[in-house]
Design a protein around this motif. Structure first.
Motif, PDB file in Angstrom:
ATOM      1  N   GLU A 120     -36.168   8.607 -98.410  1.00  0.00           N
ATOM      2  CA  GLU A 120     -37.397   9.398 -98.524  1.00  0.00           C
ATOM      3  C   GLU A 120     -38.093   9.529 -97.179  1.00  0.00           C
ATOM      4  O   GLU A 120     -38.923  10.408 -96.983  1.00  0.00           O
ATOM      5  N   LYS A 121     -37.747   8.631 -96.275  1.00  0.00           N
ATOM      6  CA  LYS A 121     -38.272   8.660 -94.916  1.00  0.00           C
ATOM      7  C   LYS A 121     -37.075   8.652 -93.973  1.00  0.00           C
ATOM      8  O   LYS A 121     -36.253   7.735 -94.003  1.00  0.00           O
ATOM      9  N   ALA A 122     -36.956   9.686 -93.173  1.00  0.00           N
ATOM     10  CA  ALA A 122     -35.785   9.835 -92.307  1.00  0.00           C
ATOM     11  C   ALA A 122     -35.678   8.681 -91.311  1.00  0.00           C
ATOM     12  O   ALA A 122     -36.683   8.179 -90.806  1.00  0.00           O
ATOM     13  N   HIS A 123     -34.425   8.263 -91.037  1.00  0.00           N
ATOM     14  CA  HIS A 123     -34.192   7.225 -90.043  1.00  0.00           C
ATOM     15  C   HIS A 123     -32.779   7.388 -89.503  1.00  0.00           C
ATOM     16  O   HIS A 123     -31.943   8.124 -90.055  1.00  0.00           O
ATOM     17  N   SER A 124     -32.484   6.693 -88.440  1.00  0.00           N
ATOM     18  CA  SER A 124     -31.239   6.917 -87.707  1.00  0.00           C
ATOM     19  C   SER A 124     -29.989   6.450 -88.449  1.00  0.00           C
ATOM     20  O   SER A 124     -28.873   6.872 -88.122  1.00  0.00           O
ATOM     21  N   GLN A 125     -30.141   5.583 -89.448  1.00  0.00           N
ATOM     22  CA  GLN A 125     -28.988   5.026 -90.155  1.00  0.00           C
ATOM     23  C   GLN A 125     -28.680   5.745 -91.469  1.00  0.00           C
ATOM     24  O   GLN A 125     -27.793   5.303 -92.209  1.00  0.00           O
ATOM     25  N   MET A 126     -29.367   6.824 -91.753  1.00  0.00           N
ATOM     26  CA  MET A 126     -29.207   7.484 -93.052  1.00  0.00           C
ATOM     27  C   MET A 126     -27.767   7.883 -93.334  1.00  0.00           C
ATOM     28  O   MET A 126     -27.229   7.619 -94.424  1.00  0.00           O
ATOM     29  N   ALA A 127     -27.122   8.524 -92.403  1.00  0.00           N
ATOM     30  CA  ALA A 127     -25.750   8.998 -92.613  1.00  0.00           C
ATOM     31  C   ALA A 127     -24.789   7.829 -92.818  1.00  0.00           C
ATOM     32  O   ALA A 127     -23.917   7.876 -93.700  1.00  0.00           O
ATOM     33  N   ALA A 128     -24.938   6.788 -92.027  1.00  0.00           N
ATOM     34  CA  ALA A 128     -24.058   5.627 -92.145  1.00  0.00           C
ATOM     35  C   ALA A 128     -24.260   4.916 -93.478  1.00  0.00           C
ATOM     36  O   ALA A 128     -23.284   4.513 -94.138  1.00  0.00           O
ATOM     37  N   TRP A 129     -25.519   4.734 -93.867  1.00  0.00           N
ATOM     38  CA  TRP A 129     -25.803   4.071 -95.138  1.00  0.00           C
ATOM     39  C   TRP A 129     -25.256   4.878 -96.310  1.00  0.00           C
ATOM     40  O   TRP A 129     -24.727   4.319 -97.262  1.00  0.00           O
ATOM     41  N   PHE A 133     -22.501   3.544 -98.985  1.00  0.00           N
ATOM     42  CA  PHE A 133     -22.836   3.492-100.412  1.00  0.00           C
ATOM     43  C   PHE A 133     -21.818   4.267-101.238  1.00  0.00           C
ATOM     44  O   PHE A 133     -21.427   3.854-102.332  1.00  0.00           O
ATOM     45  N   LEU A 134     -21.363   5.385-100.721  1.00  0.00           N
ATOM     46  CA  LEU A 134     -20.439   6.241-101.464  1.00  0.00           C
ATOM     47  C   LEU A 134     -19.014   5.689-101.529  1.00  0.00           C
ATOM     48  O   LEU A 134     -18.137   6.305-102.137  1.00  0.00           O
ATOM     49  N   ARG A 135     -18.781   4.510-100.974  1.00  0.00           N
ATOM     50  CA  ARG A 135     -17.488   3.864-101.146  1.00  0.00           C
ATOM     51  C   ARG A 135     -17.303   3.360-102.575  1.00  0.00           C
ATOM     52  O   ARG A 135     -16.166   3.120-103.001  1.00  0.00           O
ATOM     53  N   ILE A 136     -18.388   3.172-103.308  1.00  0.00           N
ATOM     54  CA  ILE A 136     -18.255   2.702-104.690  1.00  0.00           C
ATOM     55  C   ILE A 136     -17.558   3.778-105.527  1.00  0.00           C
ATOM     56  O   ILE A 136     -17.637   4.967-105.225  1.00  0.00           O
ATOM     57  N   LYS A 137     -16.893   3.330-106.584  1.00  0.00           N
ATOM     58  CA  LYS A 137     -16.180   4.255-107.462  1.00  0.00           C
ATOM     59  C   LYS A 137     -17.030   4.690-108.651  1.00  0.00           C
ATOM     60  O   LYS A 137     -16.836   5.766-109.207  1.00  0.00           O
ATOM     61  N   LYS A 138     -17.978   3.852-109.053  1.00  0.00           N
ATOM     62  CA  LYS A 138     -18.816   4.177-110.204  1.00  0.00           C
ATOM     63  C   LYS A 138     -20.163   3.483-110.072  1.00  0.00           C
ATOM     64  O   LYS A 138     -20.238   2.316-109.691  1.00  0.00           O
ATOM     65  N   LEU A 139     -21.234   4.226-110.378  1.00  0.00           N
ATOM     66  CA  LEU A 139     -22.581   3.666-110.432  1.00  0.00           C
ATOM     67  C   LEU A 139     -23.040   3.697-111.881  1.00  0.00           C
ATOM     68  O   LEU A 139     -23.055   4.765-112.508  1.00  0.00           O
ATOM     69  N   VAL A 140     -23.394   2.541-112.427  1.00  0.00           N
ATOM     70  CA  VAL A 140     -23.817   2.425-113.822  1.00  0.00           C
ATOM     71  C   VAL A 140     -25.275   1.967-113.861  1.00  0.00           C
ATOM     72  O   VAL A 140     -25.609   0.877-113.380  1.00  0.00           O
ATOM     73  N   TYR A 176     -32.710  12.949-105.003  1.00  0.00           N
ATOM     74  CA  TYR A 176     -31.488  13.416-105.674  1.00  0.00           C
ATOM     75  C   TYR A 176     -31.147  14.822-105.193  1.00  0.00           C
ATOM     76  O   TYR A 176     -30.014  15.095-104.792  1.00  0.00           O
ATOM     77  N   LYS A 177     -32.126  15.723-105.242  1.00  0.00           N
ATOM     78  CA  LYS A 177     -31.870  17.119-104.887  1.00  0.00           C
ATOM     79  C   LYS A 177     -31.418  17.249-103.441  1.00  0.00           C
ATOM     80  O   LYS A 177     -30.555  18.082-103.121  1.00  0.00           O
ATOM     81  N   LYS A 178     -31.979  16.439-102.547  1.00  0.00           N
ATOM     82  CA  LYS A 178     -31.583  16.472-101.140  1.00  0.00           C
ATOM     83  C   LYS A 178     -30.373  15.579-100.855  1.00  0.00           C
ATOM     84  O   LYS A 178     -29.852  15.586 -99.742  1.00  0.00           O
ATOM     85  N   ASN A 179     -29.967  14.807-101.870  1.00  0.00           N
ATOM     86  CA  ASN A 179     -28.783  13.948-101.756  1.00  0.00           C
ATOM     87  C   ASN A 179     -28.889  13.013-100.552  1.00  0.00           C
ATOM     88  O   ASN A 179     -27.930  12.819 -99.796  1.00  0.00           O
ATOM     89  N   THR A 180     -30.042  12.407-100.401  1.00  0.00           N
ATOM     90  CA  THR A 180     -30.330  11.631 -99.199  1.00  0.00           C
ATOM     91  C   THR A 180     -29.475  10.379 -99.052  1.00  0.00           C
ATOM     92  O   THR A 180     -29.184   9.955 -97.928  1.00  0.00           O
ATOM     93  N   PHE A 181     -29.065   9.766-100.169  1.00  0.00           N
ATOM     94  CA  PHE A 181     -28.241   8.562-100.044  1.00  0.00           C
ATOM     95  C   PHE A 181     -26.965   8.633-100.878  1.00  0.00           C
ATOM     96  O   PHE A 181     -26.245   7.640-101.017  1.00  0.00           O
ATOM     97  N   GLY A 182     -26.674   9.803-101.450  1.00  0.00           N
ATOM     98  CA  GLY A 182     -25.404   9.997-102.137  1.00  0.00           C
ATOM     99  C   GLY A 182     -25.467  10.025-103.645  1.00  0.00           C
ATOM    100  O   GLY A 182     -24.426  10.145-104.310  1.00  0.00           O
ATOM    101  N   LEU A 183     -26.656   9.945-104.229  1.00  0.00           N
ATOM    102  CA  LEU A 183     -26.776   9.911-105.685  1.00  0.00           C
ATOM    103  C   LEU A 183     -26.240  11.188-106.333  1.00  0.00           C
ATOM    104  O   LEU A 183     -25.510  11.141-107.330  1.00  0.00           O
TER     105      LEU A 183
END
Length: 221
Positions: A120-129, A133-140, A176-183
């Motif tokens: 929600e607040k831009a920072h230099s590690q956003m893309a890496a994080w 995070f998107l290495r997971i196969k399923k989020l429950v 979610y709409k901006k897909n900031t962390f991969g949700l």
């Protein structure tokens, strides 16, 4: 919270090294946010399914029912006076995810944990994080309306209040709409599961047989 994430990451890393075939991560309450931080910051993790039990993923804005005797519901309106101070952000865990919908500017400016984790607040590690995070196969995501601690309970499924305290569900949230962390990516690729169970108090999620059979068991097979 960042200190806790650092400590848990060291332990989880050792477990992963002993399980090269991959692991499942099952996290409860505040632990869900700690695990989210670990998954965001830990490179090359091998977590398959990330299962989150009643965690304030979009924040907390409420006093648990058990504390109403000491702190009235209206008292939550004043929590920001403490939580959005630098000393509280450094020393009080709940302040790191206290999300006052009436003080959005202060939340974004002064909270040094959840706005960063959720992008929600831009920072230099956003893309890496996001990549980590998107290495997971399923989020429950598991939660329910009778939880008496997580407020609003929909936070366990990335829903939260707007300034009028109307619930804005996950897919309408900006992160979610901006897909900031991969949700949104997880949802689009079919790797997001939401399980809602009524009649479960906060302290019961990890021991309720029906929750296990309905929401958890199939992801551990």
């Amino acid at each position: 919270m960042w200190k806790q994430i650092s400590g848990f990451a060291k332990v989880i890393r050792r477990i992963m090294e002993k399980s090269p075939e991959g692991v499942h991560l099952l996290c409860y309450s505040q632990g869900g946010l700690i695990c989210r931080g670990v998954l965001s910051k830990l490179q090359n993790h091998n977590v398959h399914n990330f299962i989150v039990l009643s965690s304030p993923l979009a924040g907390q804005y409420g006093v648990p029912d058990m504390m109403h005797e000491y702190i009235p519901v209206s008292g939550r309106e004043l929590v920001y006076l403490v939580c959005y101070k630098w000393f509280a952000q450094r020393h009080i865990s709940i302040c790191n995810y206290w999300n006052d919908p009436h003080r959005r500017v202060k939340y974004l400016k002064n909270n040094n944990f959840l706005p960063l984790l959720n992008g929600e607040k831009a920072h230099s590690q956003m893309a890496a994080w996001k990549k980590n995070f998107l290495r997971i196969k399923k989020l429950v995501l598991i939660g329910g309306p009778d939880d008496d601690v997580i407020t609003p309970w929909q936070s366990s499924q990335f829903g939260f209040y707007n300034r009028n305290e109307t619930i804005i569900e996950m897919r309408k949230q900006t992160f979610y709409k901006k897909n900031t962390f991969g949700l949104k990516t997880l949802d689009t690729r079919g790797d997001l599961s939401v399980c809602t169970q009524s009649g479960v108090k906060h302290v019961e999620w990890h021991s309720n047989q029906e929750v296990f059979e309905k929401c958890i068991q199939k992801w551990l097979d």
